[in-house]
Design a protein around this motif. Structure first.
Motif, PDB file in Angstrom:
ATOM      1  N   SER A 130     -25.826  94.122  17.677  1.00 33.85           N
ATOM      2  CA  SER A 130     -27.194  93.633  17.465  1.00 33.85           C
ATOM      3  C   SER A 130     -28.125  94.136  18.556  1.00 33.85           C
ATOM      4  CB  SER A 130     -27.200  92.099  17.450  1.00 33.85           C
ATOM      5  OG  SER A 130     -26.467  91.585  16.366  1.00 33.85           O
ATOM      6  N   GLY A 131     -27.659  94.038  19.802  1.00 34.48           N
ATOM      7  CA  GLY A 131     -28.490  94.455  20.930  1.00 34.48           C
ATOM      8  C   GLY A 131     -28.817  95.932  20.909  1.00 34.48           C
ATOM      9  N   LEU A 132     -27.812  96.758  20.633  1.00 32.87           N
ATOM     10  CA  LEU A 132     -28.032  98.204  20.644  1.00 32.87           C
ATOM     11  C   LEU A 132     -28.841  98.666  19.437  1.00 32.87           C
ATOM     12  CD1 LEU A 132     -24.601  99.526  21.977  1.00 32.87           C
ATOM     13  CD2 LEU A 132     -26.711  99.079  23.243  1.00 32.87           C
ATOM     14  N   ALA A 133     -28.657  98.021  18.283  1.00 32.58           N
ATOM     15  CA  ALA A 133     -29.472  98.373  17.118  1.00 32.58           C
ATOM     16  C   ALA A 133     -30.946  98.119  17.410  1.00 32.58           C
ATOM     17  CB  ALA A 133     -29.025  97.571  15.901  1.00 32.58           C
ATOM     18  N   LEU A 134     -31.240  96.988  18.029  1.00 37.00           N
ATOM     19  CA  LEU A 134     -32.627  96.676  18.396  1.00 37.00           C
ATOM     20  C   LEU A 134     -33.146  97.656  19.441  1.00 37.00           C
ATOM     21  CD1 LEU A 134     -32.345  92.789  18.527  1.00 37.00           C
ATOM     22  CD2 LEU A 134     -33.855  94.080  16.999  1.00 37.00           C
TER      23      LEU A 134
END
Length: 332
Positions: free
Chosen positions: A38-42
């Protein structure tokens, strides 16, 4: 709790994203593929819009090896490099401030905070809270947010989103309505779902095998616990020196296969703190004698932890005997 399906909430989330000139994304301690994905996609989406972004987690010191292949890893920084002040702080897959560990102290320095999560017990500590307990993973919610923001989901972003989806559904064993449709959409970007799944769920170093043999030798079944039975095992710190945290975390997935128990627990002794234990709990969604399984998140909450109905955890202190007895007592 406000559902992410509420268009007003999605609009508010898009608004804070669009207004931000600097962003920090915080993942929970002992990170898994859902929080890091989730963090890296954002981060990838923000970077492509020219917004400075950092991603971090408080502990352990290194990212689990299986997660180092995720795109966007260049945005990950150690806790000491996380800015004290930022326009927007995004917290992903964290049911409570405590899950941020030492990085919880960054919350006051943010002009706005966006919480994105699918844990039922989330306390809603953001300026905007995108919380939907019906979602199979937090990456599912990130997908909805990116769609609402008009961000194209290419192969790199899809890789991160698929990582969270496949792990939080246990390779789709716990899929929810829409999970397979989302997977099909992400796979259509050209990512190799088979290889992503293999790296995340089916790969361990050889040292995992002797560690596992010692841990499984400690397994005990308590038939009367909670009326459905408990199986538990102890992971001693001395047995983990040659393996990483993800190998330790994977033990619960072996212990939980025991047919004689509706609840599984793994007590993991912390290195350097022999009286500190992190405990993983799992329950079946249809244990004998129950209508829909035991809510282990409710059990974990009595020890200051939390999670999902059928997968939860907490941290506790004491001797091995004490922490085991405390859990059995809580189960009744």
């Amino acid at each position: 709790m406000t559902s992410v399906r509420d268009a007003t909430v999605l609009d508010a989330a898009v608004a804070v994203l669009a207004a931000a000139r600097s962003v920090t994304v915080l993942c929970h301690v002992q990170p898994d593929a859902d929080t890091i994905g989730s963090g890296l996609a954002l981060a990838l989406a923000l970077d492509r819009r020219g917004v400075p972004v950092t991603v971090s987690f408080a502990e352990p010191a290194e990212l689990p090896a299986s997660l180092r292949t995720l795109p966007g890893i260049e945005h990950l920084v150690p806790p000491t490099e996380v800015p004290r002040e930022v326009d927007l702080l995004i917290v992903v897959d964290c049911g409570a401030r405590s899950r941020l560990g030492a990085l919880a102290d960054r919350l006051p320095g943010a002009s706005a905070t966006l919480v994105i999560d699918h844990h039922r017990a989330n306390e809603g500590f953001g300026t905007v809270d995108l919380i939907d307990e019906t979602a199979a993973s937090t990456t599912e919610l990130v997908t909805r947010l990116l769609d609402a923001w008009g961000v194209p989901i290419d192969a790199e972003i899809a890789h991160c989103l698929f990582a969270g989806l496949v792990t939080d559904t246990g390779s789709f064993r716990w899929a929810r309505p829409g999970s397979h449709g989302l997977a099909e959409r992400l796979l259509a970007t050209g990512i190799d779902g088979t290889e992503i799944t293999r790296v995340l769920l089916d790969t361990h170093p050889f040292s995992w095998l002797p560690m596992l043999s010692k841990v499984l030798a400690s397994a005990v079944v308590v038939p009367s616990a909670a009326g459905v039975g408990l199986v538990y095992a102890l992971v001693r710190a001395a047995d983990t020196h040659e393996v990483g945290p993800e190998e330790v975390e994977s033990v619960i997935d072996v212990v939980r296969t025991t047919s004689e128990a509706g609840i599984a627990a793994v007590f993991k002794e912390s290195r350097g703190q022999n009286d500190r234990w992190t405990v993983s709990l799992r329950s079946r969604d249809s244990a004998p004698g129950t209508a829909d399984g035991v809510d282990v998140a409710a059990v974990a909450s009595t020890f200051g932890g939390g999670g999902h109905r059928f997968a939860a955890g907490y941290t506790t202190y004491g001797s091995a005997g004490d922490v085991v007895r405390a859990l059995i007592a809580a189960l009744g």
